[in-house]
Design a protein around this motif. Structure first.
Motif, PDB file in Angstrom:
ATOM      1  N   THR A   1     -11.656   6.612  -4.679  1.00 40.01           N
ATOM      2  CA  THR A   1     -10.520   5.915  -5.294  1.00 40.01           C
ATOM      3  C   THR A   1     -10.764   4.412  -5.410  1.00 40.01           C
ATOM      4  OG1 THR A   1      -9.485   5.642  -3.130  1.00 40.01           O
ATOM      5  CG2 THR A   1      -8.834   7.578  -4.423  1.00 40.01           C
ATOM      6  N   GLY A   2     -11.699   3.894  -4.610  1.00 44.23           N
ATOM      7  CA  GLY A   2     -11.885   2.451  -4.551  1.00 44.23           C
ATOM      8  C   GLY A   2     -10.772   1.766  -3.774  1.00 44.23           C
ATOM      9  N   ARG A   3      -9.917   2.553  -3.161  1.00 44.87           N
ATOM     10  CA  ARG A   3      -8.773   2.048  -2.401  1.00 44.87           C
ATOM     11  C   ARG A   3      -8.937   2.437  -0.924  1.00 44.87           C
ATOM     12  NH1 ARG A   3      -6.708  -1.556  -3.297  1.00 44.87           N
ATOM     13  NH2 ARG A   3      -4.490  -1.113  -2.944  1.00 44.87           N
ATOM     14  N   PRO A   4      -8.108   1.917  -0.025  1.00 41.97           N
ATOM     15  CA  PRO A   4      -8.250   2.269   1.390  1.00 41.97           C
ATOM     16  C   PRO A   4      -7.963   3.746   1.680  1.00 41.97           C
ATOM     17  CG  PRO A   4      -6.965   0.245   1.133  1.00 41.97           C
ATOM     18  CD  PRO A   4      -7.102   0.850  -0.229  1.00 41.97           C
ATOM     19  N   TYR A   5      -7.288   4.412   0.784  1.00 42.97           N
ATOM     20  CA  TYR A   5      -6.908   5.819   0.982  1.00 42.97           C
ATOM     21  C   TYR A   5      -7.696   6.734   0.046  1.00 42.97           C
ATOM     22  CZ  TYR A   5      -4.104   4.707  -3.148  1.00 42.97           C
ATOM     23  OH  TYR A   5      -3.708   4.283  -4.391  1.00 42.97           O
ATOM     24  N   ALA A   6      -7.817   7.982   0.459  1.00 43.38           N
ATOM     25  CA  ALA A   6      -8.405   9.011  -0.403  1.00 43.38           C
ATOM     26  C   ALA A   6      -7.277   9.815  -1.044  1.00 43.38           C
ATOM     27  CB  ALA A   6      -9.287   9.950   0.427  1.00 43.38           C
ATOM     28  N   ILE A   7      -7.577  10.464  -2.161  1.00 41.53           N
ATOM     29  CA  ILE A   7      -6.626  11.379  -2.807  1.00 41.53           C
ATOM     30  C   ILE A   7      -7.265  12.765  -2.826  1.00 41.53           C
ATOM     31  CG2 ILE A   7      -5.503  12.060  -4.950  1.00 41.53           C
ATOM     32  CD1 ILE A   7      -4.031   9.807  -3.728  1.00 41.53           C
ATOM     33  N   LEU A   8      -6.587  13.721  -2.205  1.00 43.61           N
ATOM     34  CA  LEU A   8      -7.030  15.120  -2.217  1.00 43.61           C
ATOM     35  C   LEU A   8      -6.045  15.920  -3.057  1.00 43.61           C
ATOM     36  CD1 LEU A   8      -7.799  15.532   1.595  1.00 43.61           C
ATOM     37  CD2 LEU A   8      -9.309  14.644  -0.204  1.00 43.61           C
ATOM     38  N   GLU A   9      -6.558  16.748  -3.948  1.00 45.81           N
ATOM     39  CA  GLU A   9      -5.694  17.532  -4.835  1.00 45.81           C
ATOM     40  C   GLU A   9      -5.735  19.003  -4.481  1.00 45.81           C
ATOM     41  OE1 GLU A   9      -6.619  16.778  -8.907  1.00 45.81           O
ATOM     42  OE2 GLU A   9      -5.907  14.714  -8.864  1.00 45.81           O
ATOM     43  N   PHE A  10      -4.565  19.647  -4.513  1.00 41.62           N
ATOM     44  CA  PHE A  10      -4.454  21.083  -4.196  1.00 41.62           C
ATOM     45  C   PHE A  10      -3.655  21.760  -5.306  1.00 41.62           C
ATOM     46  CE2 PHE A  10      -4.817  18.699  -0.288  1.00 41.62           C
ATOM     47  CZ  PHE A  10      -5.847  19.355   0.354  1.00 41.62           C
TER      48      PHE A  10
ATOM     49  N   LEU B   1       0.833  -1.203   0.000  1.00 44.14           N
ATOM     50  CA  LEU B   1       0.000   0.000   0.000  1.00 44.14           C
ATOM     51  C   LEU B   1       0.868   1.254   0.000  1.00 44.14           C
ATOM     52  CD1 LEU B   1      -2.969   1.023   0.179  1.00 44.14           C
ATOM     53  CD2 LEU B   1      -2.591   1.232   2.643  1.00 44.14           C
ATOM     54  N   PHE B   2       1.916   1.270   0.815  1.00 41.47           N
ATOM     55  CA  PHE B   2       2.791   2.440   0.872  1.00 41.47           C
ATOM     56  C   PHE B   2       3.561   2.624  -0.442  1.00 41.47           C
ATOM     57  CE2 PHE B   2       3.089   1.884   5.756  1.00 41.47           C
ATOM     58  CZ  PHE B   2       1.909   2.589   5.916  1.00 41.47           C
ATOM     59  N   SER B   3       3.944   1.552  -1.053  1.00 46.36           N
ATOM     60  CA  SER B   3       4.611   1.640  -2.355  1.00 46.36           C
ATOM     61  C   SER B   3       3.662   2.215  -3.402  1.00 46.36           C
ATOM     62  CB  SER B   3       5.100   0.256  -2.792  1.00 46.36           C
ATOM     63  OG  SER B   3       6.104  -0.224  -1.933  1.00 46.36           O
ATOM     64  N   GLU B   4       2.419   1.763  -3.364  1.00 41.33           N
ATOM     65  CA  GLU B   4       1.410   2.263  -4.301  1.00 41.33           C
ATOM     66  C   GLU B   4       1.165   3.751  -4.094  1.00 41.33           C
ATOM     67  OE1 GLU B   4      -3.424   1.848  -4.715  1.00 41.33           O
ATOM     68  OE2 GLU B   4      -2.282   0.022  -4.273  1.00 41.33           O
ATOM     69  N   ILE B   5       0.999   4.147  -2.847  1.00 38.91           N
ATOM     70  CA  ILE B   5       0.744   5.558  -2.541  1.00 38.91           C
ATOM     71  C   ILE B   5       1.898   6.435  -3.003  1.00 38.91           C
ATOM     72  CG2 ILE B   5       0.609   7.194  -0.607  1.00 38.91           C
ATOM     73  CD1 ILE B   5      -1.179   5.103   0.816  1.00 38.91           C
ATOM     74  N   SER B   6       3.104   5.935  -2.876  1.00 35.13           N
ATOM     75  CA  SER B   6       4.287   6.709  -3.289  1.00 35.13           C
ATOM     76  C   SER B   6       4.284   7.009  -4.780  1.00 35.13           C
ATOM     77  CB  SER B   6       5.559   5.950  -2.914  1.00 35.13           C
ATOM     78  OG  SER B   6       5.646   5.758  -1.521  1.00 35.13           O
ATOM     79  N   LYS B   7       3.568   6.198  -5.551  1.00 36.07           N
ATOM     80  CA  LYS B   7       3.504   6.395  -7.000  1.00 36.07           C
ATOM     81  C   LYS B   7       2.387   7.346  -7.420  1.00 36.07           C
ATOM     82  CE  LYS B   7       5.281   1.717  -7.864  1.00 36.07           C
ATOM     83  NZ  LYS B   7       4.939   0.349  -8.359  1.00 36.07           N
ATOM     84  N   VAL B   8       1.383   7.527  -6.561  1.00 39.48           N
ATOM     85  CA  VAL B   8       0.212   8.316  -6.969  1.00 39.48           C
ATOM     86  C   VAL B   8       0.038   9.602  -6.168  1.00 39.48           C
ATOM     87  CG1 VAL B   8      -1.006   6.256  -7.773  1.00 39.48           C
ATOM     88  CG2 VAL B   8      -1.353   7.043  -5.424  1.00 39.48           C
ATOM     89  N   ALA B   9       0.832   9.794  -5.110  1.00 38.88           N
ATOM     90  CA  ALA B   9       0.658  10.967  -4.256  1.00 38.88           C
ATOM     91  C   ALA B   9       1.999  11.608  -3.932  1.00 38.88           C
ATOM     92  CB  ALA B   9      -0.071  10.577  -2.967  1.00 38.88           C
TER      93      ALA B   9
END
Length: 236
Positions: free
Chosen positions: A227-236, A25-33
């Motif tokens: 996202t359909g994932r355990p985390y949300a993505i917020l954009e600024f 999960l952390f590896s995935e997040i590092s690629k998208v956030a």
């Protein structure tokens, strides 16, 4: 400057037996956030051994990490040791402080209980009840102090407990007073806040707004997100 993406999640509940792993999960997040925010309950029982396992998994996260502790992280009265382990792992652990990353100010504290709106508990009656309300007021003051320390164009508030009832909807109404307090929404609405993230209400609702219009997101892993994932993505 392009959009900056913040991944937000809560209630990881890292277990001492190693049955839970977040390396993928952390590896995935590092690629998208660009930043990862963890809104409390990093550990399951507040044990230093659990924090050590989470710190090991966080080596797979290559973006800055901002976090607050949750109620589970207090269970074994080892908050200082847990905090030390996580900070040594590079986590910006907020407890009434603020940190600015890539032009975004993150202000955070754990939060506490007390109820919402006209059902919010007042400081009246038994000493124990007044002490509980006092603890909530103290947490709200810590959040206010943190918000005063950031002058970034965008401010993100990180809590574990909810500041509004809207994002705990889905939980039994009988336990609403134990899921958060409107005192935090009152504090938030005295500032220009771009987003608020929290966890704790596993059966709650993803999105709501404070009375002043600040968007609030329940990012507990159990809550369904766009996202359909355990985390949300917020954009600024």
């Amino acid at each position: 400057m392009g959009k900056l993406k913040v991944a937000a999640v809560a209630d990881l509940h890292m277990k001492e037996d190693g049955s839970v792993s977040y390396t993928e999960l952390f590896s995935e997040i590092s690629k998208v956030a660009d930043v990862l925010v963890i809104a409390g309950d990093l550990t399951d029982l507040g044990k230093p051994a659990e924090a050590e396992l989470l710190a090991a998994d966080l080596k797979y996260c290559t973006v800055p990490v901002v976090a607050v502790l949750g109620n589970h992280d207090h269970q074994c009265d080892a908050v200082e040791e847990i905090s030390s382990i996580l900070m040594k792992a590079g986590v910006h652990l907020l407890d009434g402080q603020a940190v600015e990353i890539a032009g975004i100010g993150f202000a955070g504290t754990k939060g506490f209980v007390g109820g919402f709106g006209r059902h919010m508990l007042g400081s009246f009656g038994e000493t124990a009840l007044k002490a509980m309300v006092s603890a909530t007021v103290d947490e709200a003051m810590r959040l206010e102090n943190a918000l005063r320390k950031t002058s970034a164009q965008h401010s993100v508030v990180v809590l574990h407990y909810a500041p509004i009832a809207e994002t705990v909807a889905g939980e039994p109404e009988e336990i609403y007073p134990f899921l958060g307090s409107s005192r935090f929404a009152e504090t938030i609405d005295r500032f220009r806040v771009s987003a608020v993230v929290h966890g704790h209400a596993h059966k709650g609702t993803y999105k709501g707004t404070t009375p002043g219009g600040a968007p609030v997101f329940n990012v507990a892993t159990h809550v369904e997100k766009p996202t359909g994932r355990p985390y949300a993505i917020l954009e600024f």
